[in-house]
Scaffold this motif. Structure first.
Motif: not given
Length: 94
Positions: A55-68, A71-75, A78-87
């Motif tokens: 919810k903090k990332f504004k990700v929910n089922y309804a948003a993921l089913r939408g056309a955008d 865009k919903v997954l961008q935040n 960004r957070k995942v891309a900055k983690t030690d695991a990914v880096l």
């Protein structure tokens, strides 16, 4: 991931680790990143999504089913891309 209206979505750890992630280093790093930021936890024999964290990332089922959905997954992305695991995977020499 499965779950009812009373349960958080979950997946049996062995299914996720062995069949879905396997030896793919990017998938492995993504799973570890989701754990690192608290979106995913390992609870005994299951991985469970933490919907309150999503919810903090504004990700929910309804948003993921939408056309955008991208865009919903961008935040979250960004957070995942900055983690030690990914880096650690991205920084490896080819």
């Amino acid at each position: 991931m499965r779950g009812s209206t009373r349960e958080v979505p979950s997946a049996y750890w062995e299914l996720l680790d062995k069949l879905i992630i396997g030896s793919n280093p990017i998938a492995h790093a993504t799973r570890d990143a989701l754990i690192e930021i608290g979106v995913l936890i390992r609870d005994k024999e299951y991985y469970r999504l933490q919907l309150d964290v999503l919810k903090k990332f504004k990700v929910n089922y309804a948003a993921l089913r939408g056309a955008d959905f991208a865009k919903v997954l961008q935040n979250l992305h960004r957070k995942v891309a900055k983690t030690d695991a990914v880096l650690s995977v991205v920084a490896r020499p080819a």
